[in-house]
Write a protein that holds these residues in place. Structure first.
Motif, PDB file in Angstrom:
ATOM      1  N   UNK A   6      -9.260   5.393  11.131  1.00 40.62           N
ATOM      2  CA  UNK A   6      -8.728   4.968   9.844  1.00 40.62           C
ATOM      3  C   UNK A   6      -8.400   3.483   9.828  1.00 40.62           C
ATOM      4  N   UNK A   7      -7.806   2.972  10.916  1.00 38.49           N
ATOM      5  CA  UNK A   7      -7.454   1.543  10.919  1.00 38.49           C
ATOM      6  C   UNK A   7      -8.704   0.669  10.952  1.00 38.49           C
ATOM      7  N   UNK A   8      -9.748   1.097  11.681  1.00 36.44           N
ATOM      8  CA  UNK A   8     -11.002   0.329  11.701  1.00 36.44           C
ATOM      9  C   UNK A   8     -11.672   0.338  10.330  1.00 36.44           C
ATOM     10  N   UNK A   9     -11.701   1.504   9.685  1.00 35.48           N
ATOM     11  CA  UNK A   9     -12.308   1.590   8.360  1.00 35.48           C
ATOM     12  C   UNK A   9     -11.598   0.661   7.389  1.00 35.48           C
ATOM     13  N   UNK A  10     -10.277   0.673   7.407  1.00 34.51           N
ATOM     14  CA  UNK A  10      -9.552  -0.132   6.437  1.00 34.51           C
ATOM     15  C   UNK A  10      -9.591  -1.615   6.753  1.00 34.51           C
ATOM     16  N   UNK A  13       0.838  -1.199   0.000  1.00 34.36           N
ATOM     17  CA  UNK A  13       0.000   0.000   0.000  1.00 34.36           C
ATOM     18  C   UNK A  13       0.871   1.247   0.000  1.00 34.36           C
ATOM     19  N   UNK A  14       0.377   2.296  -0.661  1.00 25.29           N
ATOM     20  CA  UNK A  14       1.057   3.580  -0.679  1.00 25.29           C
ATOM     21  C   UNK A  14       0.089   4.662  -0.230  1.00 25.29           C
ATOM     22  N   UNK A  15       0.463   5.382   0.826  1.00 26.07           N
ATOM     23  CA  UNK A  15      -0.343   6.483   1.346  1.00 26.07           C
ATOM     24  C   UNK A  15       0.167   7.772   0.720  1.00 26.07           C
ATOM     25  N   UNK A  16      -0.707   8.447  -0.025  1.00 21.92           N
ATOM     26  CA  UNK A  16      -0.355   9.708  -0.689  1.00 21.92           C
ATOM     27  C   UNK A  16      -1.134  10.842  -0.027  1.00 21.92           C
ATOM     28  N   UNK A  17      -0.432  11.711   0.681  1.00 19.26           N
ATOM     29  CA  UNK A  17      -1.093  12.833   1.350  1.00 19.26           C
ATOM     30  C   UNK A  17      -1.705  13.770   0.315  1.00 19.26           C
ATOM     31  N   UNK A  75      -7.191  -8.964  -2.780  1.00 24.15           N
ATOM     32  CA  UNK A  75      -6.348  -8.572  -1.657  1.00 24.15           C
ATOM     33  C   UNK A  75      -4.875  -8.457  -2.007  1.00 24.15           C
ATOM     34  N   UNK A  76      -4.457  -9.047  -3.116  1.00 23.74           N
ATOM     35  CA  UNK A  76      -3.056  -8.978  -3.510  1.00 23.74           C
ATOM     36  C   UNK A  76      -2.701  -7.762  -4.340  1.00 23.74           C
ATOM     37  N   UNK A  77      -3.698  -6.971  -4.728  1.00 23.12           N
ATOM     38  CA  UNK A  77      -3.429  -5.774  -5.522  1.00 23.12           C
ATOM     39  C   UNK A  77      -2.710  -4.712  -4.693  1.00 23.12           C
ATOM     40  N   UNK A  78      -1.872  -3.921  -5.373  1.00 26.80           N
ATOM     41  CA  UNK A  78      -1.311  -2.751  -4.710  1.00 26.80           C
ATOM     42  C   UNK A  78      -2.422  -1.745  -4.466  1.00 26.80           C
ATOM     43  N   UNK A  79      -2.432  -1.147  -3.275  1.00 22.59           N
ATOM     44  CA  UNK A  79      -3.458  -0.178  -2.893  1.00 22.59           C
ATOM     45  C   UNK A  79      -2.851   1.209  -2.807  1.00 22.59           C
ATOM     46  N   UNK A  80      -3.609   2.200  -3.250  1.00 19.22           N
ATOM     47  CA  UNK A  80      -3.228   3.603  -3.114  1.00 19.22           C
ATOM     48  C   UNK A  80      -4.377   4.324  -2.424  1.00 19.22           C
ATOM     49  N   UNK A  81      -4.057   5.199  -1.499  1.00 16.06           N
ATOM     50  CA  UNK A  81      -5.085   6.046  -0.884  1.00 16.06           C
ATOM     51  C   UNK A  81      -4.545   7.466  -0.773  1.00 16.06           C
ATOM     52  N   UNK A  82      -5.465   8.423  -0.633  1.00 14.23           N
ATOM     53  CA  UNK A  82      -5.105   9.834  -0.692  1.00 14.23           C
ATOM     54  C   UNK A  82      -5.754  10.619   0.444  1.00 14.23           C
ATOM     55  N   UNK A  83      -5.427  10.319   1.701  1.00 12.30           N
ATOM     56  CA  UNK A  83      -6.022  11.078   2.811  1.00 12.30           C
ATOM     57  C   UNK A  83      -5.442  12.483   2.883  1.00 12.30           C
ATOM     58  N   UNK A  84      -6.263  13.426   3.272  1.00 17.38           N
ATOM     59  CA  UNK A  84      -5.804  14.800   3.445  1.00 17.38           C
ATOM     60  C   UNK A  84      -6.251  15.345   4.784  1.00 17.38           C
ATOM     61  N   UNK A  85      -7.538  15.726   4.861  1.00 17.23           N
ATOM     62  CA  UNK A  85      -8.082  16.316   6.084  1.00 17.23           C
ATOM     63  C   UNK A  85      -7.826  15.437   7.313  1.00 17.23           C
ATOM     64  N   UNK A  86      -7.997  14.123   7.169  1.00 16.22           N
ATOM     65  CA  UNK A  86      -7.882  13.243   8.338  1.00 16.22           C
ATOM     66  C   UNK A  86      -6.457  13.182   8.873  1.00 16.22           C
ATOM     67  N   UNK A  87      -5.471  13.597   8.076  1.00 17.72           N
ATOM     68  CA  UNK A  87      -4.086  13.624   8.562  1.00 17.72           C
ATOM     69  C   UNK A  87      -3.728  14.945   9.231  1.00 17.72           C
ATOM     70  N   UNK A  88      -4.338  16.039   8.803  1.00 13.18           N
ATOM     71  CA  UNK A  88      -3.890  17.352   9.291  1.00 13.18           C
ATOM     72  C   UNK A  88      -4.972  18.176   9.980  1.00 13.18           C
ATOM     73  N   UNK A  89      -6.251  17.820   9.794  1.00 16.45           N
ATOM     74  CA  UNK A  89      -7.324  18.700  10.253  1.00 16.45           C
ATOM     75  C   UNK A  89      -7.255  19.037  11.729  1.00 16.45           C
ATOM     76  N   UNK A 119      -8.299   4.088  -3.853  1.00 12.60           N
ATOM     77  CA  UNK A 119      -9.609   4.331  -3.249  1.00 12.60           C
ATOM     78  C   UNK A 119      -9.767   5.748  -2.718  1.00 12.60           C
ATOM     79  N   UNK A 120      -8.867   6.653  -3.094  1.00 14.48           N
ATOM     80  CA  UNK A 120      -9.050   8.054  -2.741  1.00 14.48           C
ATOM     81  C   UNK A 120      -8.901   8.319  -1.256  1.00 14.48           C
ATOM     82  N   UNK A 121      -9.558   9.374  -0.808  1.00 17.30           N
ATOM     83  CA  UNK A 121      -9.484   9.769   0.596  1.00 17.30           C
ATOM     84  C   UNK A 121     -10.858  10.141   1.102  1.00 17.30           C
ATOM     85  N   UNK A 122     -10.945  11.271   1.826  1.00 18.52           N
ATOM     86  CA  UNK A 122     -12.240  11.797   2.222  1.00 18.52           C
ATOM     87  C   UNK A 122     -12.694  11.509   3.633  1.00 18.52           C
ATOM     88  N   UNK A 123     -11.924  10.721   4.392  1.00 16.59           N
ATOM     89  CA  UNK A 123     -12.358  10.404   5.757  1.00 16.59           C
ATOM     90  C   UNK A 123     -12.428  11.680   6.593  1.00 16.59           C
TER      91      UNK A 123
END
Length: 402
Positions: free
Chosen positions: A267-271, A68-72, A284-298, A251-255
């Motif tokens: 975030x861990x419960x959602x995922x 998985x790759x987390x992209x802010x 389940x073997x696919x590489x995952x990308x997500x793009x959280x913003x507000x939930x990291x800094x808000x 799967x984007x962001x938006x939390x």
């Protein structure tokens, strides 16, 4: 309905684990906010590095053992110091402009971990991103596929692309920050996606690498995410059955975060829920990308402001502060709620009263809080909480304010 009362009774502020009163003085981590206000003046944004890394850690726990790759999503807050925190933590970045690309690179971000989203990329921005060697373009229209292919071909390159699919799922959030419904400008229609993937695969200047969706912002329920995942995985099956392999699923962001007794899932419960569905569907073997913003800094940021005047009136009483809609645009844009609390509890000598908290900008829409119960006097400082996302990044110099 009684007006919301500011949460000042307890030492720690609910939803803000790194913002707390110590000896009646408000601190972020170990730093007294009154000292920062005196040293630097107000309005002043203050951010907690510990809070940002704590929020990131929840995602990292959720993805433990996964590719998985987390992209802010840096549109939430593009301050260089904030970007540097996430770059040093190994994050990638979700950008929406050439200017944001320049900021990421200036902060030490890895170009190969950059995702370029947005509906209106210019040819110059495409060339800039291709030259930098970004990881992926999230393409949002058929016309953009054709233009990007042409730009990349002229550079003797192939642009890595995923197509942002609009799953037509209601995120149950403010209409201005809903992005995944048929009436939104973002993404391509679910029913058009397979045809567009086939078209993308035929273009010389493109290399199809993934699929993307993003349904909105400040989402506080799990159900929209689970529904969107089902819709996206249906498409993954159809696209790969047509002979187009997808290396990653984004799967984007938006939390959402807690602004006013909001209760978004952790975030861990959602995922955990989302990954269980992903495994059950066989991806389940696919590489995952997500793009959280507000939930990291808000909830990592506060805005300090000084009370300039108290203005009583027949229908409304006003607490006039030196922060304004140009500093904190969310209330005027979205009718958003931000908790407002005193910086120093010892200084509270005035009587408690209900105020609209407003700024100096010459607009009736210049308000930060409605019907707030405050015990405050001119010259004292207040802290506007949950100001880490979509405040400084949306700020302006309206009224020629610095």
């Amino acid at each position: 309905m009684n007006p919301p009362v500011n949460p000042v009774a307890s030492a720690e502020l609910p939803g803000h684990p790194f913002v707390a009163y110590r000896d009646d003085a408000l601190h972020v981590e170990d730093v007294a906010l009154s000292a920062l206000a005196q040293t630097h003046g107000t309005p002043l944004f203050v951010y907690s590095k510990a809070a940002m890394l704590s929020a990131l850690a929840a995602y990292q726990r959720g993805f433990a053992g996964r590719d998985a790759q987390i992209c802010y999503a840096m549109k939430a807050n593009s301050s260089l110091g904030v970007l540097q925190v996430f770059a040093q933590a190994g994050c990638g970045f979700d950008i929406v402009s050439g200017g944001e690309l320049a900021r990421v690179l200036a902060a030490g971000g890895d170009a190969r971990k950059i995702i370029f989203s947005g509906v209106g990329k210019t040819r110059a921005e495409m060339r800039q991103a291709l030259t930098a060697g970004i990881g992926c373009f999230n393409v949002e229209s058929e016309a953009e596929l054709d233009v990007l292919s042409g730009v990349a071909s002229a550079m003797n390159l192939r642009a890595p692309v995923s197509i942002r699919v609009n799953p037509n799922v209601d995120p149950k959030t403010h209409p201005y920050i809903s992005t995944g419904l048929k009436g939104n400008k973002f993404g391509v229609a679910h029913e058009d996606a397979l045809r567009l993937y086939q078209h993308a695969a035929s273009l010389q200047g493109l290399q199809v690498v993934g699929i993307d969706c993003h349904i909105g912002s400040q989402i506080t329920e799990s159900t929209p995410y689970l529904d969107a995942m089902d819709r996206v995985l249906d498409l993954v099956a159809a696209i790969e059955a047509a002979g187009i392999p997808l290396a990653h699923i984004d799967f984007g962001g938006g939390l959402g975060i807690n602004y006013n007794d909001d209760t978004p899932p952790a975030a861990d419960d959602l995922w955990r829920q989302l990954l269980a569905k992903l495994d059950a569907r066989g991806y389940g073997g696919k590489k995952l990308m997500i793009e959280p913003g507000r939930s990291l800094v808000g909830n990592a940021g506060v805005c300090l402001t000084e009370v300039l005047y108290l203005k009583p009136g027949e229908q409304k009483s006003f607490c006039i502060i030196d922060a304004a809609m140009n500093d904190l645009p969310r209330p005027s844009l979205y009718q958003a709620f931000h908790a407002i609390v005193p910086v120093d509890l010892k200084a509270r000598q005035a009587a408690e009263a209900t105020y609209d908290v407003v700024g100096p900008v010459c607009e009736s829409g210049d308000w930060i809080g409605r019907d707030r119960v405050l015990q405050v006097a001119a010259g004292e400082h207040l802290a506007v909480l949950s100001a880490g996302a979509y405040c400084m990044s949306m700020a302006s110099n309206y009224n020629t304010r610095g």
